[in-house]
Scaffold this active site. Structure first.
Site, PDB file in Angstrom:
ATOM      1  N   ASP A 451      -5.620 -59.937 -29.821  1.00 16.82           N
ATOM      2  CA  ASP A 451      -6.114 -60.657 -31.121  1.00 16.82           C
ATOM      3  C   ASP A 451      -6.924 -61.911 -31.060  1.00 16.82           C
ATOM      4  OD1 ASP A 451      -5.747 -61.126 -33.870  1.00 16.82           O
ATOM      5  OD2 ASP A 451      -4.003 -61.531 -34.125  1.00 16.82           O
ATOM      6  N   ASP A 519      -6.263 -57.294 -42.185  1.00 16.37           N
ATOM      7  CA  ASP A 519      -4.950 -57.669 -42.503  1.00 16.37           C
ATOM      8  C   ASP A 519      -4.380 -57.270 -43.932  1.00 16.37           C
ATOM      9  OD1 ASP A 519      -4.230 -58.685 -40.004  1.00 16.37           O
ATOM     10  OD2 ASP A 519      -4.714 -60.948 -40.451  1.00 16.37           O
TER      11      ASP A 519
HETATM   12  C1  DGJ Z   1      -3.792 -61.621 -37.360  1.00 18.64           C
HETATM   13  C2  DGJ Z   1      -3.508 -59.982 -37.111  1.00 18.64           C
HETATM   14  O1  DGJ Z   1      -4.452 -59.537 -37.647  1.00 18.64           O
HETATM   15  C3  DGJ Z   1      -2.212 -59.589 -37.643  1.00 18.64           C
HETATM   16  O2  DGJ Z   1      -2.018 -58.102 -37.719  1.00 18.64           O
HETATM   17  C4  DGJ Z   1      -1.259 -60.187 -36.765  1.00 18.64           C
HETATM   18  O3  DGJ Z   1      -1.239 -59.720 -35.297  1.00 18.64           O
HETATM   19  C5  DGJ Z   1      -1.375 -61.754 -36.848  1.00 18.64           C
HETATM   20  N1  DGJ Z   1      -2.586 -62.200 -36.467  1.00 18.64           N
HETATM   21  C6  DGJ Z   1      -0.283 -62.585 -35.693  1.00 18.64           C
HETATM   22  O4  DGJ Z   1      -0.698 -63.879 -35.665  1.00 18.64           O
END
Ligand code: DGJ
Length: 689
Positions: A451, A519
């Site tokens: 990430d 997200d």
């Molecule tokens: C952003 C990601 O897109 C989410 O799926 C998750 O992993 C969060 N970060 C965790 O902080």
């Protein structure tokens, strides 16, 4: 037959791809001009193309060059801008020869005075219509001062004269990525760009141009895709009296790179594709190219993932994860990924980033018992990491405050309470590799979700002689660390994520297996996000989870079937809080996961056709259609869905009902779908008899 050829008499080069041609010529004035990009041509045809028209007036200059630089009577957007040690900026090229090596062509240019050389590189592949282009710049001096590269695009692409012009691109933001826009191209310079250090949620590094007459099935489309995961810029030029063109490459305006004596600078690939088969044909051609020439493991079926993020947030502990793992395995997940919250003092986004050891209270025995349990349940084990970041409240930052991007006398702006590590620094990249390698080795980790949750700011590198390199070296070191990990752990697979779809590009896809597109897991919103995603990127690279209803982000309630069907159009995953699902839902989920596994090869490896409120996939003799109904407010019957890409002569049997349809009828009249009520959805499997 793809080929590269040169006619020395006329100075014409011709690149032939499977179904298209691209030609350019070294003109009598020493300039390398574009001639043709479109349908097939022979070298003889290309030789006969007329010379460029002279400028219309004393206020017009050179146009139509393959790689326009700043200098001379040029008034368009330069692909190359250099500041020489004497502070001048005009580049004047001499042609210095070319090499043809199979499908690769390199044209060498040399500045008339300064020791600067450029290689314009082109590559055609035997199996596709994509042309890859990039540029290598060299300071050939043995010593002396550096040149400043103010702008070094990968390529400039020139289109034919079109009666009108339409631009297709994406726009969006966090949780609203990939919205497709088709807009008339203004008579102007139109710039798509990211200054964020990632390719960004806001616009993806690609574009398509057509004359306003193309649709999913028909029409000429020219497209360009930049394989770069950092800041970037593509500028389309359309002016009265000249043909449209677009130049693009890594970096945004401002940062410049010093090219010292003996140094060279290679740009990322900016690939181009001409398709005469509409937007759908262009997308499928990109999908095929990405599978054949970009992805590390294109033919491997992606597992059904369970990811804990939406179920737990940061509230991750061994017991809770075990409970989720048991339910995930029961519904058919094949890979269990522990998301953010497993390490350091990570109880919220305020602390812990950078301290990559399991939190002792939450995982008193470390991660090993959980990993063993996940494997005992028959799943692979994956872990979330964010190697490029640090919370100021972390042991790492307390130890190495100088490791973050910063500028003397300037603030260190936090976003999501975190700072960006200077990943361009070799010691930082080495540190990241080393703890990742240890972690993967210790737990035999099968999968990393990598990430990256904020944009770069105050991107300084105090003490470094060429601090703006931070923008490019950061990206290159991300690629390098991923590649080293893969080389060391050949079974490791990587999902790329940047707060959702902040880093969706062909650069990252050469090092990762798939991407987390957003997200936002609301299936209705996902339809639009996934539509934008599919314009360039194939279904096998699109991670898609089924989550809870009401959706935690949007509050929208949607049926489980609908949520599953929308997620099944890519790489299905589950991200819901399974302990809160009742038995009926869990059973239904298990049935739907099993259904996905049956059609997975067709979806992940097949050709994709976007249809109205549906997506269709064809793989060998199998066809899958996933269709849905959005609220129309009128309750009218859904018209038959006209399929595409079938053999009109062949018969196709519905594997569920046994009904047999002729390909021609399915394409010309359509498939009747039982879709009653808002958010109804269906999955149809056909097999060619
Ligand atoms: C952003 C990601 O897109 C989410 O799926 C998750 O992993 C969060 N970060 C965790 O902080």
């Amino acid at each position: 037959m793809t080929s590269v050829s040169f006619d020395s008499h006329s100075g014409v080069w011709l690149l032939r791809t499977r179904t298209t041609a691209y030609a350019m010529r070294l003109d009598g004035d020493g300039l390398l001009r574009h001639l043709h990009w479109g349908g097939p041509l022979s070298l003889e045809d290309a030789r006969r193309l007329p010379p460029p028209a002279p400028p219309a007036s004393s206020f017009d200059g050179v146009t139509g060059e393959e790689y326009p630089c700043e200098g001379g009577a040029r008034f368009g957007v330069p692909s190359l801008q250099v500041r020489f040690p004497d502070r001048s900026r005009d580049v004047e090229w001499d042609y210095a020869g070319h090499d043809i090596d199979g499908g690769e062509l390199t044209i060498r240019l040399r500045d008339r005075h300064h020791p600067l050389e450029a290689d314009l590189c082109y590559r055609v592949r035997h199996d596709c219509d994509v042309i890859e282009r990039w540029t290598v710049l060299r300071n050939t001096a043995a010593g002396g001062p550096a040149f400043e590269l103010l702008r070094a695009d990968s390529a400039c692409w020139t289109l034919p004269a079109l009666p009108s012009c339409r631009l297709s691109h994406t726009t969006g933001g966090w949780t609203a990525e990939g919205r497709l826009h088709r807009v008339p191209l203004p008579h102007a310079e139109t710039t798509l760009t990211s200054r964020r250090g990632v390719s960004s949620h806001h616009v993806n590094p690609w574009l398509m141009i057509d004359a306003g007459d193309a649709d999913e099935r028909r029409g000429e489309v020219w497209s360009g895709v930049l394989a770069w995961s950092g800041s970037w810029r593509i500028t389309v030029q359309r002016t009265a009296g000249s043909v449209p063109s677009f130049t693009g490459g890594a970096g945004h305006e401002g940062p410049a790179v010093l090219l010292g004596p003996g140094e060279s600078w290679q740009t990322p690939v900016f690939a181009g594709l001409y398709s005469a088969e509409g937007f759908g044909g262009a997308s499928r051609a990109w999908h095929r190219y990405i599978a054949a020439h970009v992805l590390p493991h294109p033919d491997e079926l992606r597992p059904v993932v369970y990811n804990s993020w939406e179920a737990t947030g940061f509230d991750v502990d061994e017991e809770g994860q075990r409970r989720l793992a048991r339910l995930a395995a029961a519904v058919g997940a094949e890979l269990f990924v522990v998301d953010d919250g497993w390490y350091g003092e990570r109880r919220s986004d305020e602390a812990g980033l950078g301290d990559w050891t399991p939190n002792r209270e939450r995982f008193p025995r470390g991660l090993a018992p959980l990993a063993a349990e996940v494997r005992r349940l028959g799943m692979k084990f994956g872990l979330w990491v964010e190697p490029e970041m640090v919370n100021p409240d972390s042991d790492l930052y307390r130890r190495h405050p100088d490791w973050v991007l910063h500028l003397p006398h300037r603030a260190r702006t936090t976003l999501r309470n975190q700072l960006v590590l200077n990943f361009a620094r070799p010691d930082v990249a080495e540190w990241a590799y080393s703890w990742l390698d240890d972690l993967v080795t210790a737990h035999g980790i099968d999968y990393l979700k990598w990430d990256m949750n904020r944009a770069l700011a105050q991107a300084g590198w105090p003490g470094h002689a060429d601090p703006d390199r931070v923008w490019s070296e950061h990206v290159r070191n991300v690629y390098r660390v991923m590649d080293r990990l893969r080389a060391q752990h050949p079974a490791l697979r990587i999902e790329a994520c940047a707060g959702g779809g902040g880093r969706l590009d062909l650069g990252i896809l050469a090092h990762a297996d798939l991407v987390w597109p957003s997200d936002n897991t609301d299936a209705v919103d996902r339809i639009a996000i996934q539509h934008g995603f599919s314009q360039i990127h194939p279904a096998r690279t699109m991670s898609a989870w089924v989550t809870d209803s009401p959706n935690p982000l949007t509050g929208r309630s949607l049926p489980l079937d609908f949520r599953f069907h929308v997620a099944m159009t890519g790489v299905l995953g589950i991200g819901g809080n399974l302990p809160a699902w009742d038995d009926t839902e869990l059973k239904q989920a298990a049935t739907l996961v099993a259904a996905y596994k049956r059609v997975r090869p067709v979806i992940q490896l097949g050709e994709q056709y976007r249809l109205p409120d549906a997506v269709q996939y064809v793989h060998q003799d199998r066809v899958v259609v996933i269709a849905w109904r959005l609220p129309s407010g009128r309750g009218l019957p859904v018209p038959p869905l006209r399929l595409a890409g079938l053999d009109p002569e062949a018969a196709y049997r519905d594997e569920e009902t046994g009904e047999v349809h002729l390909g021609a009828a399915l394409m010309n009249h359509g498939l009747t779908l039982a879709l009653a009520g808002d958010h109804a959805s269906t999955l149809v499997r056909l097999v060619r008899e």
